[in-house]
Motif scaffolding. Sequence first.
Motif, PDB file in Angstrom:
ATOM      1  N   ALA A  97       0.898  -1.281  -0.031  1.00  0.00           N
ATOM      2  CA  ALA A  97      -0.161  -0.039   0.124  1.00  0.00           C
ATOM      3  C   ALA A  97       0.785   1.227   0.095  1.00  0.00           C
ATOM      4  N   GLY A  98       0.194   2.323  -0.564  1.00  0.00           N
ATOM      5  CA  GLY A  98       0.768   3.587  -0.383  1.00  0.00           C
ATOM      6  C   GLY A  98       0.746   4.272  -1.831  1.00  0.00           C
ATOM      7  N   ALA A  99       0.854   5.622  -1.868  1.00  0.00           N
ATOM      8  CA  ALA A  99       0.754   6.311  -2.943  1.00  0.00           C
ATOM      9  C   ALA A  99       1.908   5.831  -3.952  1.00  0.00           C
ATOM     10  N   GLY A 100       1.627   5.875  -5.267  1.00  0.00           N
ATOM     11  CA  GLY A 100       2.535   5.375  -6.319  1.00  0.00           C
ATOM     12  C   GLY A 100       2.293   5.743  -7.602  1.00  0.00           C
ATOM     13  N   THR A 101       3.349   5.566  -8.549  1.00  0.00           N
ATOM     14  CA  THR A 101       3.220   6.055  -9.781  1.00  0.00           C
ATOM     15  C   THR A 101       3.244   4.636 -10.784  1.00  0.00           C
ATOM     16  N   PHE A 102       2.324   4.618 -11.603  1.00  0.00           N
ATOM     17  CA  PHE A 102       2.175   3.336 -12.397  1.00  0.00           C
ATOM     18  C   PHE A 102       2.758   3.594 -13.778  1.00  0.00           C
ATOM     19  N   VAL A 103       3.690   3.032 -14.257  1.00  0.00           N
ATOM     20  CA  VAL A 103       4.442   3.398 -15.678  1.00  0.00           C
ATOM     21  C   VAL A 103       3.924   2.143 -16.609  1.00  0.00           C
ATOM     22  N   SER A 104       3.368   2.803 -17.733  1.00  0.00           N
ATOM     23  CA  SER A 104       2.973   1.498 -18.915  1.00  0.00           C
ATOM     24  C   SER A 104       4.022   1.790 -20.217  1.00  0.00           C
ATOM     25  N   TYR A 105       4.846   0.622 -20.027  1.00  0.00           N
ATOM     26  CA  TYR A 105       5.948   1.119 -21.195  1.00  0.00           C
ATOM     27  C   TYR A 105       5.163   0.534 -22.534  1.00  0.00           C
ATOM     28  N   ASN A 106       4.045  -0.080 -22.712  1.00  0.00           N
ATOM     29  CA  ASN A 106       3.158  -0.302 -23.620  1.00  0.00           C
ATOM     30  C   ASN A 106       2.750   1.071 -24.149  1.00  0.00           C
ATOM     31  N   GLY A 107       2.071   1.880 -23.165  1.00  0.00           N
ATOM     32  CA  GLY A 107       1.448   3.052 -23.557  1.00  0.00           C
ATOM     33  C   GLY A 107       2.174   4.093 -23.821  1.00  0.00           C
ATOM     34  N   LYS A 108       3.600   4.062 -23.164  1.00  0.00           N
ATOM     35  CA  LYS A 108       4.533   5.121 -22.911  1.00  0.00           C
ATOM     36  C   LYS A 108       3.787   6.262 -22.507  1.00  0.00           C
ATOM     37  N   PHE A 109       3.226   6.113 -21.056  1.00  0.00           N
ATOM     38  CA  PHE A 109       2.783   7.157 -20.174  1.00  0.00           C
ATOM     39  C   PHE A 109       2.792   6.609 -18.708  1.00  0.00           C
ATOM     40  N   HIS A 110       2.616   7.417 -17.726  1.00  0.00           N
ATOM     41  CA  HIS A 110       2.552   7.115 -16.160  1.00  0.00           C
ATOM     42  C   HIS A 110       1.476   7.891 -15.835  1.00  0.00           C
ATOM     43  N   PHE A 111       0.960   7.505 -14.792  1.00  0.00           N
ATOM     44  CA  PHE A 111      -0.007   8.337 -13.866  1.00  0.00           C
ATOM     45  C   PHE A 111       0.031   7.932 -12.533  1.00  0.00           C
ATOM     46  N   VAL A 112      -0.404   8.849 -11.586  1.00  0.00           N
ATOM     47  CA  VAL A 112      -0.236   8.674 -10.168  1.00  0.00           C
ATOM     48  C   VAL A 112      -1.671   8.041  -9.516  1.00  0.00           C
ATOM     49  N   TYR A 113      -1.403   6.986  -8.811  1.00  0.00           N
ATOM     50  CA  TYR A 113      -2.836   6.750  -8.027  1.00  0.00           C
ATOM     51  C   TYR A 113      -2.573   7.126  -6.569  1.00  0.00           C
ATOM     52  N   PRO A 114      -3.863   7.179  -5.717  1.00  0.00           N
ATOM     53  CA  PRO A 114      -3.695   7.758  -4.442  1.00  0.00           C
ATOM     54  C   PRO A 114      -3.142   6.585  -3.302  1.00  0.00           C
ATOM     55  N   GLU A 115      -2.851   7.083  -2.228  1.00  0.00           N
ATOM     56  CA  GLU A 115      -2.187   6.130  -1.173  1.00  0.00           C
ATOM     57  C   GLU A 115      -3.408   5.241  -0.688  1.00  0.00           C
ATOM     58  N   SER A 116      -4.745   5.509  -0.884  1.00  0.00           N
ATOM     59  CA  SER A 116      -5.640   4.633  -0.451  1.00  0.00           C
ATOM     60  C   SER A 116      -5.933   3.562  -1.481  1.00  0.00           C
ATOM     61  N   TRP A 117      -5.101   3.615  -2.510  1.00  0.00           N
ATOM     62  CA  TRP A 117      -5.257   2.524  -3.355  1.00  0.00           C
ATOM     63  C   TRP A 117      -4.208   1.983  -3.545  1.00  0.00           C
ATOM     64  N   ILE A 118      -4.361   0.602  -4.150  1.00  0.00           N
ATOM     65  CA  ILE A 118      -3.188  -0.350  -4.343  1.00  0.00           C
ATOM     66  C   ILE A 118      -3.252  -1.086  -5.953  1.00  0.00           C
ATOM     67  N   GLN A 119      -2.301  -1.539  -6.415  1.00  0.00           N
ATOM     68  CA  GLN A 119      -2.257  -2.140  -7.532  1.00  0.00           C
ATOM     69  C   GLN A 119      -2.495  -3.700  -7.463  1.00  0.00           C
ATOM     70  N   VAL A 120      -3.467  -4.242  -7.955  1.00  0.00           N
ATOM     71  CA  VAL A 120      -3.684  -5.633  -7.982  1.00  0.00           C
ATOM     72  C   VAL A 120      -2.702  -6.543  -8.551  1.00  0.00           C
ATOM     73  N   ASP A 121      -2.359  -7.474  -7.870  1.00  0.00           N
ATOM     74  CA  ASP A 121      -1.526  -8.453  -8.581  1.00  0.00           C
ATOM     75  C   ASP A 121      -1.656  -8.847 -10.031  1.00  0.00           C
ATOM     76  N   TYR A 122      -0.866  -8.869 -11.058  1.00  0.00           N
ATOM     77  CA  TYR A 122      -1.469  -8.863 -12.594  1.00  0.00           C
ATOM     78  C   TYR A 122      -2.189 -10.452 -12.590  1.00  0.00           C
ATOM     79  N   THR A 123      -1.405 -11.536 -12.066  1.00  0.00           N
ATOM     80  CA  THR A 123      -2.062 -12.761 -12.404  1.00  0.00           C
ATOM     81  C   THR A 123      -3.577 -12.927 -11.760  1.00  0.00           C
ATOM     82  N   THR A 124      -3.405 -12.478 -10.230  1.00  0.00           N
ATOM     83  CA  THR A 124      -4.918 -12.492  -9.697  1.00  0.00           C
ATOM     84  C   THR A 124      -5.737 -11.762 -10.492  1.00  0.00           C
ATOM     85  N   ALA A 125      -5.525 -10.519 -10.814  1.00  0.00           N
ATOM     86  CA  ALA A 125      -6.696  -9.751 -11.849  1.00  0.00           C
ATOM     87  C   ALA A 125      -7.040 -10.572 -13.070  1.00  0.00           C
TER      88      ALA A 125
END
Length: 254
Positions: A27-55
């Motif tokens: 958990a914690g604020a983070g920046t997600f980077v898309s190398y496929n899309g060549k962009f990045h964005f910020v998500y808040p500290e109240s959110w988390i990135q779900v494990d790719y395989t689980t998703a």
Amino acid sequence: MFTMNPVRIVLVIGCTILAVVGSYVPAGAGTFVSYNGKFHFVYPESWIQVDYTTAEVYLTRGDPEKEVDFEAVFSETKTYALFQGLYLILTVDTVGQLLPEQIDSVVNTLTREFRRPIKEVTPDAFLAAPCRDSIVFDREGGRVSIESEVPGDRSGPRTNLLAMKFYEHGIANFYFYAPSAEYAGGLPILRHMVMSLSIGETPPAVSAEPVKVADIGTDGKKARNYGLYFGGPLFIIFVIVIVRLRKKKAQRKL
């Protein structure tokens, strides 16, 4: 009716347990980077990135025959079960930069299919408040949003917000889901994620948070199933729009 055999049921239950006890990125604020899309964005500290395989298991409903193509899935930290509360499915269509008239064509297609008028707004007004009766178009910022109510669960109906960002490499699609009763209150958080999208694979150096990277395959290997993300009408619309855009891109290369 969709049914699972015992093996698939065990698989899904197992993934649920993993999701709850630790298959997420910390958990914690983070920046997600898309190398496929060549962009990045910020998500808040109240959110988390779900494990790719689980998703992936959840998006395919545990069916190994289904294939889905997505960049990442994000959820509220407080959510104890996947796809409850607020969550986001991020996809990218790398169709190249669209001309203004092509963007207008996409927006016009959406208005015809959804039978809603276009509501043009400034960047400051984009996603500033719920808007169920129009296709909201931020021409200056290259953004479009569509709100729809989708089937919910025992807790009640859910609202789906699709926010599209047109940029130099294609279209970034933010598929947000929220219990309808929580949607208006959560909209500022959803807006912040969309508006924070920046072109380029390297986030600002001032960010001290670890960068989260998509675990994706080569673009085009999987046929995207839009029905899993939005359902019904938009599945048809996006197939038509994206196929047309890809054909035009291919024709330009000839």
